[in-house]
Design a protein around this motif. Structure first.
Motif, PDB file in Angstrom:
ATOM      1  N   SER A 168       0.799  -1.235   0.000  1.00  0.00           N
ATOM      2  CA  SER A 168       0.000   0.000   0.000  1.00  0.00           C
ATOM      3  C   SER A 168       0.829   1.281   0.000  1.00  0.00           C
ATOM      4  O   SER A 168       0.281   2.375  -0.052  1.00  0.00           O
ATOM      5  N   LYS A 169       2.158   1.157   0.047  1.00  0.00           N
ATOM      6  CA  LYS A 169       2.992   2.362   0.025  1.00  0.00           C
ATOM      7  C   LYS A 169       3.019   2.924  -1.401  1.00  0.00           C
ATOM      8  O   LYS A 169       2.710   2.213  -2.356  1.00  0.00           O
ATOM      9  N   PRO A 170       3.458   4.186  -1.572  1.00  0.00           N
ATOM     10  CA  PRO A 170       3.446   4.771  -2.927  1.00  0.00           C
ATOM     11  C   PRO A 170       4.170   3.886  -3.956  1.00  0.00           C
ATOM     12  O   PRO A 170       3.676   3.714  -5.069  1.00  0.00           O
ATOM     13  N   LEU A 171       5.326   3.326  -3.594  1.00  0.00           N
ATOM     14  CA  LEU A 171       5.988   2.338  -4.457  1.00  0.00           C
ATOM     15  C   LEU A 171       5.907   1.011  -3.703  1.00  0.00           C
ATOM     16  O   LEU A 171       6.680   0.771  -2.781  1.00  0.00           O
ATOM     17  N   GLY A 172       4.966   0.162  -4.096  1.00  0.00           N
ATOM     18  CA  GLY A 172       4.692  -1.052  -3.331  1.00  0.00           C
ATOM     19  C   GLY A 172       4.957  -2.318  -4.130  1.00  0.00           C
ATOM     20  O   GLY A 172       4.721  -2.375  -5.337  1.00  0.00           O
ATOM     21  N   ALA A 173       5.454  -3.345  -3.445  1.00  0.00           N
ATOM     22  CA  ALA A 173       5.698  -4.652  -4.063  1.00  0.00           C
ATOM     23  C   ALA A 173       4.424  -5.500  -3.960  1.00  0.00           C
ATOM     24  O   ALA A 173       3.347  -4.977  -3.645  1.00  0.00           O
ATOM     25  N   TYR A 174       4.566  -6.792  -4.243  1.00  0.00           N
ATOM     26  CA  TYR A 174       3.440  -7.730  -4.081  1.00  0.00           C
ATOM     27  C   TYR A 174       3.692  -8.639  -2.879  1.00  0.00           C
ATOM     28  O   TYR A 174       3.401  -9.834  -2.891  1.00  0.00           O
ATOM     29  N   GLY A 175       4.252  -8.044  -1.867  1.00  0.00           N
ATOM     30  CA  GLY A 175       4.582  -8.722  -0.625  1.00  0.00           C
ATOM     31  C   GLY A 175       5.427  -7.742   0.162  1.00  0.00           C
ATOM     32  O   GLY A 175       5.445  -6.554  -0.168  1.00  0.00           O
ATOM     33  N   ASP A 176       6.146  -8.217   1.158  1.00  0.00           N
ATOM     34  CA  ASP A 176       6.990  -7.317   1.939  1.00  0.00           C
ATOM     35  C   ASP A 176       8.310  -7.032   1.233  1.00  0.00           C
ATOM     36  O   ASP A 176       8.845  -7.882   0.515  1.00  0.00           O
TER      37      ASP A 176
END
Ligand SMILES: *Cc1c(COP(=O)(O)O)cnc(C)c1O
Length: 381
Positions: free
Chosen positions: A198-206
């Motif tokens: 959910s961060k501005p640049l987000g991955a598909y996991g941590d």
């Protein structure tokens, strides 16, 4: 005819973003499936170079999460028992959790009532309090760039230099923001960011990353993320952790980084529209001077005495989701209460009762943004 309500607006729309970048995303993930180096594969080094270039930092070290990035930065400084780590009371829990995990003590500092960033004058007061009490040793300041905007780094750095403290920038919410024409990532001795989805640049996991201008620090960060290893894998130089980044997360982030600048522009356009439509009815966020925001969160303040629950319910009824960051300042959390020295933090407490975040993401179209503004004006009117 029955009154049919329009569909609810998504608070975050990762599906729309996925559709925009589908081809590049698939190509990059397929490459990982082909080589099967799932942890610390070649995508990680490629991402580190791209991120360092993006924010103008000398070194980037990809890690397993934003929380682990903060922890590695403090571990590298040897911060632990008896040490005071100054941080804002109004932030996400991870900022305070990390010093406690390492045995150090978080010292909570109040924030500015309109930018929500740590208050430098109160920070000075808190450092003086700790020195006067003579129990803890002041060691570090974690400046949080809250909601997308930068903390007052010129002031925080000057205080740190005067007091001999290590500075750590918690950039988890604000990667992509800038201060005085420079991308955030180089303001402090070390910078930690997060790629939570959910961060501005987000991955598909941590995922997360550390930035630093010091080659020596970067080498220690690399060692710490892999159990404190030395030049060979089974030489253990220091107590570290499993803080590595997955190749698939790096692949996803590379695909997203390619469209990140245009997404930041889309976020800014929405924020500017909110400012202009809502500025008279509620308190819109005050811009930090000479900065740009990554707009992780667009938070308004309701007027004194407004019933936030009622406003939220009315908006929900109109299909407009909202969120509260943060309903409780950290010194009031059961887990952290005992670590707090009892200093008053009135701004953080007041914000917790009045703040309300509106949807803001790059796939929010003009119609939805106008509808959100109409609903807010009706709900607070
Ligand atoms: C999200 C966040 C973190 C933690 O990042 P994770 O990747 O979720 O571990 C730390 N600090 C702040 C301010 C955050 O918003």
């Amino acid at each position: 005819m029955t009154d049919t309500k329009p569909a609810p607006i998504p608070f975050l729309d990762l599906k729309a973003q996925q559709a925009r970048i589908a081809v590049d995303l698939r190509r990059r993930i397929d490459a990982v499936l082909a080589h099967c180096q799932f942890v610390m594969g070649p995508e990680v080094a490629e991402l580190e170079a791209a991120l360092a270039k993006f924010c103008g930092a000398a070194h980037c070290v990809g890690v397993s999460s934003g929380t682990d990035a903060l922890q590695i930065a403090l571990m590298a400084e040897g911060i632990g028992r008896g040490d005071a780590v100054f941080l804002p009371a109004f932030t996400y829990t991870a900022t305070a959790e990390v010093p406690l995990v390492l045995g150090a003590t978080p010292v909570f500092v109040d924030v500015h009532p309109r930018t929500f960033q740590m208050d430098p004058a109160h920070l000075e007061q808190r450092i003086a309090d700790v020195r006067a009490a003579g129990i803890l040793k002041p060691r570090a300041i974690i400046g949080v760039d809250l909601f997308g905007q930068p903390a007052d780094w010129p002031a925080l750095s000057a205080i740190a230099a005067r007091e001999g403290l290590f500075t750590l920038d918690d950039l988890a919410q604000s990667f992509g923001g800038s201060l005085h024409g420079k991308m955030l990532g180089t303001q402090a001795d070390a910078t930690a960011t997060s790629f939570f989805p959910s961060k501005p640049l987000g991955a598909y996991g941590d995922g997360g990353a550390l930035f630093t201008e010091s080659a020596e620090r970067a080498a220690i960060f690399r060692s710490l993320r892999t159990h404190g290893e030395g030049t060979t894998r089974y030489e253990v130089l220091r107590t570290g952790m499993n803080g590595r980044l997955d190749s698939i997360q790096a692949a996803v982030l590379l695909a997203k980084l390619a469209v990140f600048p245009e997404e930041l522009a889309a976020r800014e356009k929405i924020a500017a529209y909110y400012d202009s439509r809502l500025g008279n009815a509620v308190m819109t966020p005050l811009r930090v001077p000479n900065s740009t925001s990554a707009w992780a969160i667009y938070a308004i303040l309701l007027k004194d005495g407004a019933d936030r629950d009622a406003v939220q319910a009315a908006l929900r009824d109109d299909g407009v989701p909202t969120a509260i960051y943060y309903p409780r300042p950290l010194h009031r959390q059961p887990a952290y209460r005992d670590a707090h020295d009892g200093a008053a933090l009135p701004v953080s407490e007041d914000l917790a009762t009045r703040i309300l975040a509106l949807p803001l993401h790059p796939d929010l179209d003009d119609v939805a943004v106008a509808r959100i503004c109409d609903a807010v004006l009706k709900a607070v009117g």
